[in-house]
Design a protein around this motif. Structure first.
Motif, PDB file in Angstrom:
ATOM      1  N   LEU A  85      -9.115  -6.037 -11.847  1.00  0.00           N
ATOM      2  CA  LEU A  85      -7.694  -6.335 -11.677  1.00  0.00           C
ATOM      3  C   LEU A  85      -7.201  -7.325 -12.722  1.00  0.00           C
ATOM      4  N   LYS A  86      -5.971  -7.109 -13.132  1.00  0.00           N
ATOM      5  CA  LYS A  86      -5.328  -7.959 -14.129  1.00  0.00           C
ATOM      6  C   LYS A  86      -4.112  -8.638 -13.509  1.00  0.00           C
ATOM      7  N   PHE A  87      -3.674  -9.710 -14.140  1.00  0.00           N
ATOM      8  CA  PHE A  87      -2.494 -10.412 -13.643  1.00  0.00           C
ATOM      9  C   PHE A  87      -1.315  -9.451 -13.514  1.00  0.00           C
ATOM     10  N   GLU A  88      -1.171  -8.549 -14.477  1.00  0.00           N
ATOM     11  CA  GLU A  88      -0.036  -7.629 -14.473  1.00  0.00           C
ATOM     12  C   GLU A  88      -0.112  -6.558 -13.390  1.00  0.00           C
ATOM     13  N   ASP A  89      -1.207  -6.512 -12.640  1.00  0.00           N
ATOM     14  CA  ASP A  89      -1.290  -5.612 -11.488  1.00  0.00           C
ATOM     15  C   ASP A  89      -0.628  -6.226 -10.252  1.00  0.00           C
ATOM     16  N   THR A  90      -0.218  -7.466 -10.347  1.00  0.00           N
ATOM     17  CA  THR A  90       0.458  -8.120  -9.234  1.00  0.00           C
ATOM     18  C   THR A  90       1.741  -7.378  -8.882  1.00  0.00           C
ATOM     19  N   ALA A  91       1.849  -6.971  -7.623  1.00  0.00           N
ATOM     20  CA  ALA A  91       3.004  -6.187  -7.193  1.00  0.00           C
ATOM     21  C   ALA A  91       2.885  -5.909  -5.700  1.00  0.00           C
ATOM     22  N   VAL A  92       3.966  -5.399  -5.145  1.00  0.00           N
ATOM     23  CA  VAL A  92       3.906  -4.787  -3.820  1.00  0.00           C
ATOM     24  C   VAL A  92       3.550  -3.323  -4.024  1.00  0.00           C
ATOM     25  N   TYR A  93       2.509  -2.892  -3.356  1.00  0.00           N
ATOM     26  CA  TYR A  93       2.032  -1.521  -3.488  1.00  0.00           C
ATOM     27  C   TYR A  93       2.489  -0.700  -2.287  1.00  0.00           C
ATOM     28  N   TYR A  94       3.016   0.478  -2.589  1.00  0.00           N
ATOM     29  CA  TYR A  94       3.518   1.384  -1.567  1.00  0.00           C
ATOM     30  C   TYR A  94       2.752   2.705  -1.616  1.00  0.00           C
ATOM     31  N   CYS A  95       2.467   3.247  -0.453  1.00  0.00           N
ATOM     32  CA  CYS A  95       1.948   4.605  -0.406  1.00  0.00           C
ATOM     33  C   CYS A  95       3.080   5.546   0.010  1.00  0.00           C
ATOM     34  N   ALA A  96       2.946   6.768  -0.385  1.00  0.00           N
ATOM     35  CA  ALA A  96       3.996   7.744  -0.113  1.00  0.00           C
ATOM     36  C   ALA A  96       3.399   9.128   0.039  1.00  0.00           C
ATOM     37  N   ALA A  97       4.105   9.969   0.782  1.00  0.00           N
ATOM     38  CA  ALA A  97       3.662  11.338   1.042  1.00  0.00           C
ATOM     39  C   ALA A  97       4.708  12.315   0.547  1.00  0.00           C
ATOM     40  N   GLY A  98       4.259  13.391  -0.045  1.00  0.00           N
ATOM     41  CA  GLY A  98       5.186  14.392  -0.543  1.00  0.00           C
ATOM     42  C   GLY A  98       4.541  15.751  -0.629  1.00  0.00           C
ATOM     43  N   VAL A  99       5.329  16.719  -1.016  1.00  0.00           N
ATOM     44  CA  VAL A  99       4.850  18.089  -1.193  1.00  0.00           C
ATOM     45  C   VAL A  99       5.065  18.494  -2.641  1.00  0.00           C
ATOM     46  N   GLY A 100       4.027  18.986  -3.250  1.00  0.00           N
ATOM     47  CA  GLY A 100       4.135  19.329  -4.655  1.00  0.00           C
ATOM     48  C   GLY A 100       4.452  18.124  -5.505  1.00  0.00           C
ATOM     49  N   ALA A 101       3.886  16.988  -5.146  1.00  0.00           N
ATOM     50  CA  ALA A 101       4.340  15.710  -5.672  1.00  0.00           C
ATOM     51  C   ALA A 101       3.417  15.037  -6.676  1.00  0.00           C
ATOM     52  N   VAL A 102       2.266  15.609  -6.916  1.00  0.00           N
ATOM     53  CA  VAL A 102       1.248  14.892  -7.693  1.00  0.00           C
ATOM     54  C   VAL A 102       1.748  14.469  -9.059  1.00  0.00           C
ATOM     55  N   TYR A 103       2.498  15.320  -9.740  1.00  0.00           N
ATOM     56  CA  TYR A 103       2.957  15.006 -11.094  1.00  0.00           C
ATOM     57  C   TYR A 103       4.444  14.724 -11.162  1.00  0.00           C
ATOM     58  N   SER A 104       5.078  14.516 -10.029  1.00  0.00           N
ATOM     59  CA  SER A 104       6.533  14.536  -9.994  1.00  0.00           C
ATOM     60  C   SER A 104       7.207  13.183 -10.068  1.00  0.00           C
ATOM     61  N   GLY A 105       6.451  12.084  -9.998  1.00  0.00           N
ATOM     62  CA  GLY A 105       7.114  10.802  -9.855  1.00  0.00           C
ATOM     63  C   GLY A 105       7.649  10.665  -8.449  1.00  0.00           C
ATOM     64  N   GLU A 106       8.677   9.877  -8.260  1.00  0.00           N
ATOM     65  CA  GLU A 106       9.165   9.600  -6.912  1.00  0.00           C
ATOM     66  C   GLU A 106       9.932  10.747  -6.274  1.00  0.00           C
TER      67      GLU A 106
END
Length: 122
Positions: A85-106
């Motif tokens: 882990l690096k300092f720049e990995d600091t963040a709020v991490y969210y998980c999400a579920a979608g369909v056909g979403a692997v390469y789609s972004g949000e």
């Protein structure tokens, strides 16, 4: 599907952390899953994703080789193993579920967890 992310915390640079995202509902195994992160003042960014079967994964360049996404459909849980882990990995991490979403972004993600804070001290 309802999602509950956990596993965040305060670590030092170089440490490892594993995030979990537990889902409720009977259709978890039908969804592609993704992890995103956001820091104050910045837009939420993609981190990693995995297909419903677990056969395909996709990573942001910034985490490739350090983070690993996986899932256990029997446990209705998706994981994000974060190493080096690096300092720049600091963040709020969210998980999400979608369909056909692997390469789609949000755009193809329909359900989101509440986020878990990861703080990496330098």
């Amino acid at each position: 599907v309802q999602l509950q992310a956990s596993g965040g915390g305060l670590v030092q640079a170089g440490d490892s952390l594993r995030l979990s995202c537990a889902a409720s509902g009977r259709t978890f195994s039908s969804y592609d899953m993704g992890w995103f992160r956001q820091t104050p003042g910045k837009e939420r960014e993609f981190v990693a994703s995995i297909t419903w079967s677990g056969s395909t994964t996709y990573y942001a360049d910034s985490v490739k080789g350090r983070f690993t996404i996986s899932r256990d459909n029997a446990k209705k849980t998706v994981y994000l193993q974060m190493n080096s882990l690096k300092f720049e990995d600091t963040a709020v991490y969210y998980c999400a579920a979608g369909v056909g979403a692997v390469y789609s972004g949000e755009s193809r993600y329909v359900d989101w967890g509440q986020g878990t804070l990861v703080t990496v001290s330098s």
